[in-house]
Design an enzyme around this catalytic site. Structure first.
Site, PDB file in Angstrom:
ATOM      1  N   CYS A 127       0.820  -1.229   0.000  1.00  0.00           N
ATOM      2  CA  CYS A 127       0.000   0.000   0.000  1.00  0.00           C
ATOM      3  C   CYS A 127       0.849   1.273   0.000  1.00  0.00           C
ATOM      4  O   CYS A 127       0.348   2.357  -0.283  1.00  0.00           O
ATOM      5  CB  CYS A 127      -0.964  -0.003   1.174  1.00  0.00           C
ATOM      6  N   HIS A 151      -3.650   7.053   1.599  1.00  0.00           N
ATOM      7  CA  HIS A 151      -3.961   5.708   1.123  1.00  0.00           C
ATOM      8  C   HIS A 151      -5.363   5.319   1.601  1.00  0.00           C
ATOM      9  O   HIS A 151      -5.744   5.616   2.736  1.00  0.00           O
ATOM     10  CB  HIS A 151      -2.914   4.729   1.659  1.00  0.00           C
ATOM     11  N   ASN A 163     -10.123  -0.710  -1.132  1.00  0.00           N
ATOM     12  CA  ASN A 163      -8.666  -0.573  -1.079  1.00  0.00           C
ATOM     13  C   ASN A 163      -8.070  -1.150  -2.366  1.00  0.00           C
ATOM     14  O   ASN A 163      -8.216  -2.344  -2.624  1.00  0.00           O
ATOM     15  CB  ASN A 163      -8.139  -1.313   0.157  1.00  0.00           C
TER      16      ASN A 163
HETATM   17  N1  COA Z   1     -18.801  -8.776   8.225  1.00  0.00           N
HETATM   18  C1  COA Z   1     -19.368  -8.922   9.422  1.00  0.00           C
HETATM   19  N2  COA Z   1     -18.681  -9.132  10.541  1.00  0.00           N
HETATM   20  C2  COA Z   1     -17.354  -9.207  10.442  1.00  0.00           C
HETATM   21  C3  COA Z   1     -16.681  -9.073   9.212  1.00  0.00           C
HETATM   22  C4  COA Z   1     -17.464  -8.859   8.071  1.00  0.00           C
HETATM   23  N3  COA Z   1     -16.920  -8.701   6.839  1.00  0.00           N
HETATM   24  N4  COA Z   1     -15.360  -9.193   9.427  1.00  0.00           N
HETATM   25  C5  COA Z   1     -15.191  -9.395  10.741  1.00  0.00           C
HETATM   26  N5  COA Z   1     -16.388  -9.400  11.364  1.00  0.00           N
HETATM   27  C6  COA Z   1     -16.672  -9.566  12.796  1.00  0.00           C
HETATM   28  C7  COA Z   1     -15.540 -10.209  13.550  1.00  0.00           C
HETATM   29  O1  COA Z   1     -15.606 -11.619  13.423  1.00  0.00           O
HETATM   30  C8  COA Z   1     -15.815  -9.748  14.952  1.00  0.00           C
HETATM   31  O2  COA Z   1     -16.833 -10.533  15.487  1.00  0.00           O
HETATM   32  P1  COA Z   1     -16.850 -10.902  17.077  1.00  0.00           P
HETATM   33  O3  COA Z   1     -16.952  -9.589  17.783  1.00  0.00           O
HETATM   34  O4  COA Z   1     -18.051 -11.756  17.195  1.00  0.00           O
HETATM   35  O5  COA Z   1     -15.552 -11.608  17.314  1.00  0.00           O
HETATM   36  C9  COA Z   1     -16.364  -8.345  14.764  1.00  0.00           C
HETATM   37  O6  COA Z   1     -16.797  -8.277  13.384  1.00  0.00           O
HETATM   38  C10 COA Z   1     -15.362  -7.245  15.015  1.00  0.00           C
HETATM   39  O7  COA Z   1     -14.172  -7.585  14.325  1.00  0.00           O
HETATM   40  P2  COA Z   1     -12.901  -6.657  14.384  1.00  0.00           P
HETATM   41  O8  COA Z   1     -11.828  -7.310  13.569  1.00  0.00           O
HETATM   42  O9  COA Z   1     -12.583  -6.302  15.783  1.00  0.00           O
HETATM   43  O10 COA Z   1     -13.469  -5.357  13.620  1.00  0.00           O
HETATM   44  P3  COA Z   1     -12.793  -3.981  13.351  1.00  0.00           P
HETATM   45  O11 COA Z   1     -13.633  -2.899  13.855  1.00  0.00           O
HETATM   46  O12 COA Z   1     -11.341  -3.974  13.758  1.00  0.00           O
HETATM   47  O13 COA Z   1     -12.845  -3.884  11.763  1.00  0.00           O
HETATM   48  C11 COA Z   1     -11.368  -4.119   9.885  1.00  0.00           C
HETATM   49  C12 COA Z   1     -12.182  -4.837  10.975  1.00  0.00           C
HETATM   50  C13 COA Z   1     -10.590  -5.178   9.109  1.00  0.00           C
HETATM   51  C14 COA Z   1     -12.333  -3.404   8.960  1.00  0.00           C
HETATM   52  C15 COA Z   1     -10.400  -3.096  10.537  1.00  0.00           C
HETATM   53  O14 COA Z   1      -9.720  -3.703  11.614  1.00  0.00           O
HETATM   54  C16 COA Z   1      -9.402  -2.537   9.573  1.00  0.00           C
HETATM   55  O15 COA Z   1      -9.733  -1.923   8.581  1.00  0.00           O
HETATM   56  N6  COA Z   1      -8.101  -2.688   9.871  1.00  0.00           N
HETATM   57  C17 COA Z   1      -7.058  -2.183   9.023  1.00  0.00           C
HETATM   58  C18 COA Z   1      -6.959  -3.032   7.795  1.00  0.00           C
HETATM   59  C19 COA Z   1      -6.086  -2.411   6.741  1.00  0.00           C
HETATM   60  O16 COA Z   1      -5.882  -1.237   6.717  1.00  0.00           O
HETATM   61  N7  COA Z   1      -5.575  -3.274   5.856  1.00  0.00           N
HETATM   62  C20 COA Z   1      -4.807  -2.880   4.743  1.00  0.00           C
HETATM   63  C21 COA Z   1      -3.558  -2.235   5.189  1.00  0.00           C
HETATM   64  S1  COA Z   1      -2.864  -1.359   3.921  1.00  0.00           S
END
Ligand code: COA
Length: 353
Positions: free
Chosen positions: A113, A280, A310
């Site tokens: 990224c 980004h 993304n």
């Molecule tokens: N749909 C529904 N629920 C989902 C899901 C989806 N697509 N993906 C995960 N969940 C659930 C999880 O299983 C979890 O359930 P639980 O509470 O029962 O365990 C809950 O949602 C919360 O998950 P969590 O991972 O804590 O959510 P979050 O608020 O951190 O959001 C991301 C997840 C991935 C969107 C976020 O962490 C993120 O964007 N991180 C950075 C990723 C990034 O930038 N990547 C590229 C780098 S360049």
């Protein structure tokens, strides 16, 4: 010493628009969850058979036309992608061939990224050193190759099949936090040397720290394995990226803020003086948090993650292209680009358009 300016840009958006509701046909997710957690509403997928180099070449051709630069003027081509067409060679030569360019120097870089910022630094260094006058910089990705779906899941996602099996549903759920975020795209800019000291790349701060590389990486299909890919890796899902979303979220916000503040401070530029900040597009919440901590006004920060998701190395040139075509970038405007990605690689680039 010559400076480098962006004189044109182009993009290539594939034809298949995929909504959050379409994804919820094949995994346990909802439009509300995806929008609330990431800001993504739609993303675009290539048709099967279209490659990253196809998107890159299309975007590059559009950028050259937009810049009114002939392809034979290009003396350096930089291709940034983490999803190249082949394990080797990289996409640089494939783009050069597709565009019918004469042989040129080219670099194939990854940096995920942060790839576009690393590519811009490379372009700027060549221009300043007098090694290149016209550089084509391409950020392009086809993430759909990472998607873990069976043929039936793909058909169901596109509404061509009734439903996925229980096993397919479980399998797809394993990757739901990851796959909902990504889309395919290509974007490119043409960088030219100028003697105008009021314009050009001012400064870049780039950093890599591999300490936490395993928080976002592809565990399989690499030369730690012999052979480098095999059916067992595929069955385990090791060909799909592993991502610790919360950890990456925290690192992204910390590093993007830090890099922005450092590059601005060492050049005596205040956040409020920036015309635009091109961040980004990994998660709208990451960018809103960074914008707030940096004290930026809403109109300074552009988002397009809602439409494209993304697109890794393509996000920043895509933002540039849309802003430039909307007349939001004037010569001399101070602009900050900032990114964080797998590796971990991150950086911030300050330029005067
Ligand atoms: N749909 C529904 N629920 C989902 C899901 C989806 N697509 N993906 C995960 N969940 C659930 C999880 O299983 C979890 O359930 P639980 O509470 O029962 O365990 C809950 O949602 C919360 O998950 P969590 O991972 O804590 O959510 P979050 O608020 O951190 O959001 C991301 C997840 C991935 C969107 C976020 O962490 C993120 O964007 N991180 C950075 C990723 C990034 O930038 N990547 C590229 C780098 S360049």
């Amino acid at each position: 010493m010559p400076r480098s300016i962006i004189v044109g840009s182009g993009k290539s958006i594939p034809p298949i628009c995929v909504t959050n509701d379409m994804l919820s046909r094949v995994m346990d997710t909802t439009d509300a969850w995806i929008q609330e957690r990431s800001g993504v509403q739609t993303r675009y997928y290539v048709e099967k058979g279209t490659s990253t180099a196809d998107l890159g070449a299309q975007a590059a051709a559009e950028a050259l036309a937009n810049a009114s630069v002939d392809k034979d003027e290009v003396d350096l081509l930089i291709s940034a992608t983490m999803t190249p067409d082949h394990y080797f060679p990289g996409n640089g030569g494939l783009i050069q061939k597709r565009l019918g360019m004469k042989p040129v120097a080219s670099f194939d870089i990854r940096q995920q990224c942060a790839g576009f910022l690393y590519a811009m630094q490379l372009a700027d260094a060549h221009v300043r050193a007098g090694l290149a006058k016209t550089v084509l910089v391409v950020g392009h990705e086809v993430h759909t190759g990472f998607m873990p779906y069976s043929e039936n899941s793909w058909a169901c996602l596109y509404g061509q099949s009734e439903k996925v099996t229980e096993a397919e549903w479980e399998w797809n759920n394993r990757f739901r936090h990851l796959v909902v975020l990504f889309g395919d795209a290509g974007a490119a800019v043409v960088v030219k040397a100028t003697d105008d000291e009021r314009r050009g790349v001012v400064d870049s701060l780039l950093r890599t720290d591999g300490t936490d590389f395993d928080k976002l990486y592809v565990p399989g299909t690499g030369f730690r394995h012999r052979p480098y890919t095999d059916p067992a890796q595929f069955e385990r899902g090791d060909h799909v990226p592993v991502m610790d979303g919360r950890h990456v979220f925290k690192m992204a916000t910390t590093r993007m803020i830090e890099a922005s503040q450092q590059v601005l401070a060492r050049n005596g530029v205040k956040p409020e003086e920036l015309k635009l900040v091109l961040m980004h597009q990994a998660n709208k919440r990451i960018n809103e948090y960074c914008a707030k901590q940096l004290g930026l006004r809403e109109e300074q920060v552009l988002h397009n993650i809602e439409r494209y998701g993304n697109t890794t190395a393509a996000t920043i040139p895509l933002l540039w292209d849309e802003a430039a075509r909307a007349g939001r970038i004037a010569p001399g405007d101070p602009i900050l680009m900032v990114a964080f990605g797998a590796g971990m690689n991150w950086g911030a680039t300050l330029l005067r358009a």
